[in-house]
Every structure is written in structure tokens, then in C-alpha cells.
Motif scaffolding. Structure first.
Motif, PDB file in Angstrom:
ATOM      1  N   TYR A 124       0.829  -1.206   0.000  1.00 34.50           N
ATOM      2  CA  TYR A 124       0.000   0.000   0.000  1.00 34.50           C
ATOM      3  C   TYR A 124       0.862   1.253   0.000  1.00 34.50           C
ATOM      4  O   TYR A 124       2.012   1.232   0.410  1.00 34.50           O
ATOM      5  CB  TYR A 124      -0.928   0.022   1.227  1.00 34.50           C
ATOM      6  CG  TYR A 124      -1.947  -1.085   1.198  1.00 34.50           C
ATOM      7  CD1 TYR A 124      -3.133  -0.945   0.485  1.00 34.50           C
ATOM      8  CD2 TYR A 124      -1.717  -2.272   1.872  1.00 34.50           C
ATOM      9  CE1 TYR A 124      -4.064  -1.969   0.454  1.00 34.50           C
ATOM     10  CE2 TYR A 124      -2.645  -3.304   1.856  1.00 34.50           C
ATOM     11  CZ  TYR A 124      -3.809  -3.139   1.133  1.00 34.50           C
ATOM     12  OH  TYR A 124      -4.730  -4.161   1.106  1.00 34.50           O
ATOM     13  N   GLN A 128      -4.008   4.973   2.098  1.00 35.60           N
ATOM     14  CA  GLN A 128      -4.327   3.572   2.403  1.00 35.60           C
ATOM     15  C   GLN A 128      -3.240   2.953   3.288  1.00 35.60           C
ATOM     16  O   GLN A 128      -3.533   2.228   4.234  1.00 35.60           O
ATOM     17  CB  GLN A 128      -4.454   2.745   1.123  1.00 35.60           C
ATOM     18  CG  GLN A 128      -5.788   2.870   0.444  1.00 35.60           C
ATOM     19  CD  GLN A 128      -5.873   1.866  -0.699  1.00 35.60           C
ATOM     20  OE1 GLN A 128      -4.916   1.670  -1.438  1.00 35.60           O
ATOM     21  NE2 GLN A 128      -7.031   1.241  -0.829  1.00 35.60           N
ATOM     22  N   PHE A 129      -1.991   3.238   2.956  1.00 33.25           N
ATOM     23  CA  PHE A 129      -0.891   2.742   3.779  1.00 33.25           C
ATOM     24  C   PHE A 129      -1.013   3.289   5.194  1.00 33.25           C
ATOM     25  O   PHE A 129      -0.913   2.537   6.165  1.00 33.25           O
ATOM     26  CB  PHE A 129       0.477   3.133   3.193  1.00 33.25           C
ATOM     27  CG  PHE A 129       1.604   2.862   4.155  1.00 33.25           C
ATOM     28  CD1 PHE A 129       2.158   1.594   4.253  1.00 33.25           C
ATOM     29  CD2 PHE A 129       2.080   3.861   4.998  1.00 33.25           C
ATOM     30  CE1 PHE A 129       3.170   1.324   5.172  1.00 33.25           C
ATOM     31  CE2 PHE A 129       3.085   3.600   5.915  1.00 33.25           C
ATOM     32  CZ  PHE A 129       3.639   2.326   6.003  1.00 33.25           C
ATOM     33  N   GLN A 131      -3.528   4.425   6.965  1.00 33.55           N
ATOM     34  CA  GLN A 131      -4.625   3.862   7.760  1.00 33.55           C
ATOM     35  C   GLN A 131      -4.273   2.455   8.239  1.00 33.55           C
ATOM     36  O   GLN A 131      -4.417   2.135   9.415  1.00 33.55           O
ATOM     37  CB  GLN A 131      -5.902   3.819   6.918  1.00 33.55           C
ATOM     38  CG  GLN A 131      -7.025   3.082   7.589  1.00 33.55           C
ATOM     39  CD  GLN A 131      -8.186   3.954   7.924  1.00 33.55           C
ATOM     40  OE1 GLN A 131      -8.275   5.081   7.478  1.00 33.55           O
ATOM     41  NE2 GLN A 131      -9.087   3.445   8.721  1.00 33.55           N
ATOM     42  N   ARG A 132      -3.792   1.628   7.349  1.00 33.62           N
ATOM     43  CA  ARG A 132      -3.435   0.246   7.719  1.00 33.62           C
ATOM     44  C   ARG A 132      -2.231   0.240   8.666  1.00 33.62           C
ATOM     45  O   ARG A 132      -2.195  -0.515   9.636  1.00 33.62           O
ATOM     46  CB  ARG A 132      -3.146  -0.578   6.472  1.00 33.62           C
ATOM     47  CG  ARG A 132      -4.394  -0.849   5.661  1.00 33.62           C
ATOM     48  CD  ARG A 132      -4.082  -1.562   4.360  1.00 33.62           C
ATOM     49  NE  ARG A 132      -5.241  -1.629   3.516  1.00 33.62           N
ATOM     50  CZ  ARG A 132      -6.141  -2.598   3.532  1.00 33.62           C
ATOM     51  NH1 ARG A 132      -5.999  -3.608   4.365  1.00 33.62           N
ATOM     52  NH2 ARG A 132      -7.172  -2.574   2.719  1.00 33.62           N
TER      53      ARG A 132
END
Length: 185
Positions: A124, A128-129, A131-132
Motif C-alpha cells: 500500500y 491507504q498505507f 490507515q493500515r
């Protein structure tokens, strides 16, 4: 003067009341100033830190937000330094740097992050990266606090006990900070 003596005595008594239930053995009596809990703590935490370092180093290139990159860089420096310290302890104690894969199952296992999840995180980028990454690192640092609490409950090595307390305090603060980051994208 009398008031100062009373104050010092009260502080000393307060410190004694907060002392661990198990006394710290004298080095001359046991030949060592560590126990199995200290060894377990260092072995588990070294492996745990390796996973955290793998995750936070991804943030240097995959994260968009400066505050996330800054936090990751600070964690990198702190956990790399702590890892070196614990590796020296294990070597000094004549203990292996890692335990057998099933050595810690009796107290909840390795408390680590799944390697497949870390590999997936690397795929990611950007928001997106972030959040994860933040969600994974919150859980990961919570596990660090659990490992540290095992140490403070029955470890005897003064350095390991001090590090465990610092890990509990700092990782709890990091978790709070990351939760705030998740609230404000």
C-alpha cells in the motif's frame, strides 16, 4: 529540619510499599541478577521490535503525512537502541538471542504481528498505507505493553524492569497519538 526528615522517611516508606512482591536476589546469593522472566522479556521484545522496525521503516517512503513519518522515525531510533541493549543483556546472561518457537506459548505466545500482514502492508501507499499502518502499529504497540507488563510482574533485573516500565509508558503514549492520527486524516 525535622519536617525534612519526616518527609524523607515518608518518601522512603512509600517507596517500600510499592516494592515488588518478590525481592530482588543479591548477585552473590544467586550468581546472577536475572531470572527466566527477564530472559523471556528480552527474547520476546527483541523479536517484537524487529517487526516494529520493519513496519516503521516502510513509513519513510509510503506515508504521505509528515506527522506519521516523524512518529515512525522516532520509533525506529528508540526501538533500534532498545534492541541493542536487550541483545547485550542476553549475551551477558549467556542466553540465546531468541527462544524456541514454542517456548512462550504458556503465557500467550509471541505477541507479534503476522508476517503476512506486514508483507501486505508493504503493498500500500499514501492514505491507504497510513490507515493500515496506524491500525497495525496500534495493535503491535499494545502487544509490546503486554510483554512489558509480564516483565514488571515477575522480572528481577533492574535494567529490564526499568526498560519494561519505559516501554509501557512510551508505547501507551504512542498508541494515544496514533489513535488521534486516525481520527484526523
Amino acid at each position: 529540619m525535622r519536617f525534612q526528615l519526616v518527609l524523607v522517611a515518608a518518601l522512603l516508606l512509600a517507596g517500600c510499599a510499592a516494592a515488588p512482591a518478590q525481592p530482588v536476589p543479591a548477585p552473590a546469593a544467586t550468581g546472577k541478577l536475572y531470572n527466566d522472566t527477564d530472559v523471556m522479556f528480552a527474547q520476546m521484545m527483541v523479536a517484537h521490535h524487529a517487526q516494529a522496525l520493519e513496519m516503521v521503516r516502510l513509513a519513510a517512503t509510503k506515508s504521505v503525512r509528515e506527522d506519521v513519518r516523524t512518529l515512525a522515525a522516532a520509533i525506529d531510533v528508540t526501538e533500534a537502541d532498545e534492541t541493542k541493549t536487550m541483545q547485550v543483556w542476553l549475551q551477558t546472561w549467556g542466553q540465546p538471542p531468541t527462544a524456541a518457537a514454542d517456548a512462550h506459548t504458556g503465557h500467550g505466545g509471541a505477541h507479534g504481528t503476522n508476517a503476512d500482514d506486514i508483507a501486505a502492508l508493504a503493498t500500500y501507499d499514501g492514505p491507504q498505507f497510513e490507515q493500515r499502518f496506524l491500525n497495525m502499529l496500534v495493535a503491535h504497540q499494545h502487544n509490546a505493553v503486554e510483554i512489558a507488563r509480564l516483565e514488571t510482574s515477575s522480572g528481577v533485573n533492574p535494567g529490564a524492569l526499568d526498560l519494561a516500565k519505559r516501554i509501557t509508558d512510551s508505547r501507551t503514549a504512542e498508541i494515544q497519538q496514533m489513535l488521534r492520527y486516525l481520527e484526523t486524516p
